[in-house]
Motif scaffolding. Structure first.
Motif, PDB file in Angstrom:
ATOM      1  N   HIS A  60     112.337 142.288 -53.061  1.00  0.00           N
ATOM      2  CA  HIS A  60     112.127 143.536 -53.506  1.00  0.00           C
ATOM      3  C   HIS A  60     110.595 143.901 -53.012  1.00  0.00           C
ATOM      4  CE1 HIS A  60     115.901 143.877 -55.722  1.00  0.00           C
ATOM      5  NE2 HIS A  60     115.214 142.741 -56.493  1.00  0.00           N
ATOM      6  N   ARG A  61     110.201 145.000 -52.527  1.00  0.00           N
ATOM      7  CA  ARG A  61     108.741 145.609 -52.251  1.00  0.00           C
ATOM      8  C   ARG A  61     108.360 146.799 -52.817  1.00  0.00           C
ATOM      9  NH1 ARG A  61     111.442 142.423 -48.774  1.00  0.00           N
ATOM     10  NH2 ARG A  61     112.931 144.443 -48.231  1.00  0.00           N
ATOM     11  N   PHE A  62     107.200 146.564 -53.424  1.00  0.00           N
ATOM     12  CA  PHE A  62     106.533 147.487 -53.885  1.00  0.00           C
ATOM     13  C   PHE A  62     104.983 148.038 -53.199  1.00  0.00           C
ATOM     14  CE2 PHE A  62     108.358 147.944 -58.542  1.00  0.00           C
ATOM     15  CZ  PHE A  62     109.594 147.721 -57.993  1.00  0.00           C
ATOM     16  N   MET A  63     104.802 149.278 -52.917  1.00  0.00           N
ATOM     17  CA  MET A  63     103.647 149.456 -52.001  1.00  0.00           C
ATOM     18  C   MET A  63     102.783 150.409 -52.516  1.00  0.00           C
ATOM     19  SD  MET A  63     103.501 149.763 -47.771  1.00  0.00           S
ATOM     20  CE  MET A  63     101.697 150.033 -46.990  1.00  0.00           C
ATOM     21  N   ALA A  64     101.229 150.297 -52.414  1.00  0.00           N
ATOM     22  CA  ALA A  64     100.370 151.272 -53.002  1.00  0.00           C
ATOM     23  C   ALA A  64     100.213 152.206 -51.565  1.00  0.00           C
ATOM     24  CB  ALA A  64      98.996 150.528 -53.056  1.00  0.00           C
ATOM     25  N   SER A  65     100.103 153.535 -52.049  1.00  0.00           N
ATOM     26  CA  SER A  65     100.075 154.476 -51.166  1.00  0.00           C
ATOM     27  C   SER A  65      98.500 154.901 -50.762  1.00  0.00           C
ATOM     28  CB  SER A  65     100.626 155.874 -51.687  1.00  0.00           C
ATOM     29  OG  SER A  65      99.968 156.564 -53.009  1.00  0.00           O
ATOM     30  N   ASP A  66      97.625 154.287 -51.641  1.00  0.00           N
ATOM     31  CA  ASP A  66      96.291 154.862 -51.208  1.00  0.00           C
ATOM     32  C   ASP A  66      95.585 153.815 -50.232  1.00  0.00           C
ATOM     33  OD1 ASP A  66      96.028 152.737 -53.164  1.00  0.00           O
ATOM     34  OD2 ASP A  66      94.303 153.529 -53.930  1.00  0.00           O
ATOM     35  N   ARG A  67      95.958 152.598 -49.939  1.00  0.00           N
ATOM     36  CA  ARG A  67      95.403 151.833 -48.970  1.00  0.00           C
ATOM     37  C   ARG A  67      96.629 151.128 -48.284  1.00  0.00           C
ATOM     38  NH1 ARG A  67      93.117 147.074 -53.058  1.00  0.00           N
ATOM     39  NH2 ARG A  67      92.093 148.596 -54.014  1.00  0.00           N
ATOM     40  N   GLY A  68      96.121 150.604 -47.035  1.00  0.00           N
ATOM     41  CA  GLY A  68      96.807 149.684 -46.309  1.00  0.00           C
ATOM     42  C   GLY A  68      98.122 150.474 -45.498  1.00  0.00           C
ATOM     43  N   PHE A  69      98.658 149.504 -44.468  1.00  0.00           N
ATOM     44  CA  PHE A  69      99.684 150.096 -43.708  1.00  0.00           C
ATOM     45  C   PHE A  69     100.374 148.770 -43.389  1.00  0.00           C
ATOM     46  CE2 PHE A  69      95.896 150.027 -40.779  1.00  0.00           C
ATOM     47  CZ  PHE A  69      96.383 148.950 -40.033  1.00  0.00           C
ATOM     48  N   LEU A  70     101.818 148.618 -42.911  1.00  0.00           N
ATOM     49  CA  LEU A  70     102.544 147.854 -42.452  1.00  0.00           C
ATOM     50  C   LEU A  70     102.406 147.895 -40.816  1.00  0.00           C
ATOM     51  CD1 LEU A  70     105.543 147.950 -45.174  1.00  0.00           C
ATOM     52  CD2 LEU A  70     103.354 146.965 -45.301  1.00  0.00           C
ATOM     53  N   TYR A  71     102.593 146.822 -40.315  1.00  0.00           N
ATOM     54  CA  TYR A  71     102.444 146.464 -38.703  1.00  0.00           C
ATOM     55  C   TYR A  71     102.834 145.161 -38.423  1.00  0.00           C
ATOM     56  CZ  TYR A  71      99.685 146.518 -34.565  1.00  0.00           C
ATOM     57  OH  TYR A  71      99.071 146.649 -33.192  1.00  0.00           O
ATOM     58  N   MET A  72     103.661 145.408 -37.640  1.00  0.00           N
ATOM     59  CA  MET A  72     104.116 144.085 -36.585  1.00  0.00           C
ATOM     60  C   MET A  72     103.505 144.267 -35.147  1.00  0.00           C
ATOM     61  SD  MET A  72     105.963 141.791 -38.253  1.00  0.00           S
ATOM     62  CE  MET A  72     106.582 141.041 -36.833  1.00  0.00           C
ATOM     63  N   SER A  73     102.299 143.359 -35.140  1.00  0.00           N
ATOM     64  CA  SER A  73     101.532 143.479 -33.983  1.00  0.00           C
ATOM     65  C   SER A  73     101.922 142.815 -32.803  1.00  0.00           C
ATOM     66  CB  SER A  73     100.007 143.170 -34.343  1.00  0.00           C
ATOM     67  OG  SER A  73     100.140 141.728 -34.682  1.00  0.00           O
ATOM     68  N   GLU A  74     103.067 142.438 -32.767  1.00  0.00           N
ATOM     69  CA  GLU A  74     103.493 141.323 -31.649  1.00  0.00           C
ATOM     70  C   GLU A  74     103.551 141.986 -30.186  1.00  0.00           C
ATOM     71  OE1 GLU A  74     103.721 139.164 -35.437  1.00  0.00           O
ATOM     72  OE2 GLU A  74     104.337 141.277 -34.697  1.00  0.00           O
ATOM     73  N   MET A  75     104.007 143.113 -30.275  1.00  0.00           N
ATOM     74  CA  MET A  75     104.164 143.924 -28.829  1.00  0.00           C
ATOM     75  C   MET A  75     102.824 144.299 -28.198  1.00  0.00           C
ATOM     76  SD  MET A  75     106.048 145.071 -26.727  1.00  0.00           S
ATOM     77  CE  MET A  75     107.941 144.989 -27.315  1.00  0.00           C
ATOM     78  N   ASP A  76     101.938 144.616 -29.172  1.00  0.00           N
ATOM     79  CA  ASP A  76     100.637 144.860 -28.889  1.00  0.00           C
ATOM     80  C   ASP A  76      99.898 143.828 -28.216  1.00  0.00           C
ATOM     81  OD1 ASP A  76     101.103 147.717 -29.039  1.00  0.00           O
ATOM     82  OD2 ASP A  76     100.407 147.502 -31.128  1.00  0.00           O
ATOM     83  N   VAL A  77     100.008 142.623 -28.985  1.00  0.00           N
ATOM     84  CA  VAL A  77      99.298 141.462 -28.363  1.00  0.00           C
ATOM     85  C   VAL A  77      99.938 140.443 -27.604  1.00  0.00           C
ATOM     86  CG1 VAL A  77      97.760 141.825 -30.573  1.00  0.00           C
ATOM     87  CG2 VAL A  77      99.634 140.199 -30.701  1.00  0.00           C
ATOM     88  N   GLN A  78     101.275 140.775 -27.330  1.00  0.00           N
ATOM     89  CA  GLN A  78     101.877 140.084 -26.473  1.00  0.00           C
ATOM     90  C   GLN A  78     102.160 138.529 -26.873  1.00  0.00           C
ATOM     91  OE1 GLN A  78     101.587 140.379 -22.243  1.00  0.00           O
ATOM     92  NE2 GLN A  78      99.832 141.964 -22.653  1.00  0.00           N
ATOM     93  N   VAL A  79     102.853 138.634 -28.183  1.00  0.00           N
ATOM     94  CA  VAL A  79     103.111 137.280 -28.630  1.00  0.00           C
ATOM     95  C   VAL A  79     104.648 137.162 -29.136  1.00  0.00           C
ATOM     96  CG1 VAL A  79     101.063 136.527 -29.383  1.00  0.00           C
ATOM     97  CG2 VAL A  79     102.394 137.782 -30.921  1.00  0.00           C
ATOM     98  N   ARG A  80     105.518 136.333 -28.820  1.00  0.00           N
ATOM     99  CA  ARG A  80     106.685 136.206 -29.115  1.00  0.00           C
ATOM    100  C   ARG A  80     106.959 135.733 -30.491  1.00  0.00           C
ATOM    101  NH1 ARG A  80     110.221 132.869 -24.695  1.00  0.00           N
ATOM    102  NH2 ARG A  80     111.812 133.614 -25.618  1.00  0.00           N
TER     103      ARG A  80
END
Length: 251
Positions: free
Chosen positions: A131-151
């Motif tokens: 399960h995952r709970f998240m704070a709304s006042d800070r932060g984001f979720l991000y899979m950066s692999e497409m942007d930095v070209q890693v598999r």
């Protein structure tokens, strides 16, 4: 031995502060990534996290686990210097695979209280929880692999595919979307959103405490989780290449 940090110890800590702490509240363990840094994943941090998870697993009284963070980052992914050193080796240590497998192999429910940015390896770590709970006042979720070209390795793709809806999986891998808490909740990546870090952690602890009252058989709980993700442990542990490989093709 893990020493529980007491509430009355205050905010002051020595420069020798640990990277990871465990606190036991009733039958709920809280594992915290300490400090205001980015909690970059490297050999030192991951070994300490694995040791903490093993300590929880060995406590037969444990009935739930919450992981969380201090500062602005749940985890900003890998320490790139450590990754470069890993890539020089003839054979990767697969330490990240071990960390994920240890978490997925826990015999208690696991809840990530995401109180800051969770990027790349940090998001993958969060997705290894039940399960995952998240704070709304800070932060984001991000899979950066497409942007930095890693598999991404097959094992980790299997983990994300088993933990996300098809749309969330596609958006994260092929669109590299940066998702605020409300976006992540709409995609079903996080279960609930709370106004700040304190409220997020408290909600996660409250939820974990409710689960402890079910008194589920720990062995059967682990079995049921693994049934939801068939073959995942093997695909995480038995890899022939690093989890992250820089793309070198000219195609």
């Amino acid at each position: 031995m893990w020493v529980v940090r007491k509430e009355d110890e205050g905010a002051a800590r020595s420069q020798q502060q640990p990277l990871v702490t465990l606190q036991k509240l009733g039958r709920v363990y809280v594992m915290t990534l300490i400090g205001d840094g980015e909690h970059r994943l490297d050999e030192t941090l991951m070994e300490k996290m694995i040791a903490a998870l093993n300590a929880v697993q060995l406590d037969e009284d444990a009935a739930a686990l919450v992981t969380t963070n201090e500062g602005r980052f749940y985890s900003n992914g890998f320490n790139l210097n450590w990754i470069r050193e890993e890539q020089k080796k003839a054979k990767s240590s697969n330490l990240f695979g071990r960390l994920l497998a240890t978490l997925i192999g826990m015999s208690v429910p696991t809840i990530a209280a995401i109180c800051g940015h969770a990027s790349a390896g940090g998001l993958i770590l969060a997705m290894a929880h039940d399960h995952r709970f998240m704070a709304s006042d800070r932060g984001f979720l991000y899979m950066s692999e497409m942007d930095v070209q890693v598999r991404i390795s097959t094992g980790i793709l299997n983990l994300l595919r088993a933990s996300m809806s098809p749309k969330a999986f596609k958006d994260n891998i092929l669109l590299a979307k940066k998702q605020k808490a409300s976006d992540a909740q709409a995609l079903g990546i996080v279960d609930s959103v709370h106004e700040n870090a304190s409220a997020t952690l408290q909600a996660a602890i409250n939820f974990a405490t409710e689960l402890t009252q079910r008194n589920w058989n720990r062995t059967f709980y682990r079995t049921m989780r693994l049934d939801l993700k068939p073959g995942l442990l093997d695909s995480l542990l038995n890899v022939e290449r690093q989890h992250y490989v820089t793309h070198r093709s000219k195609i």
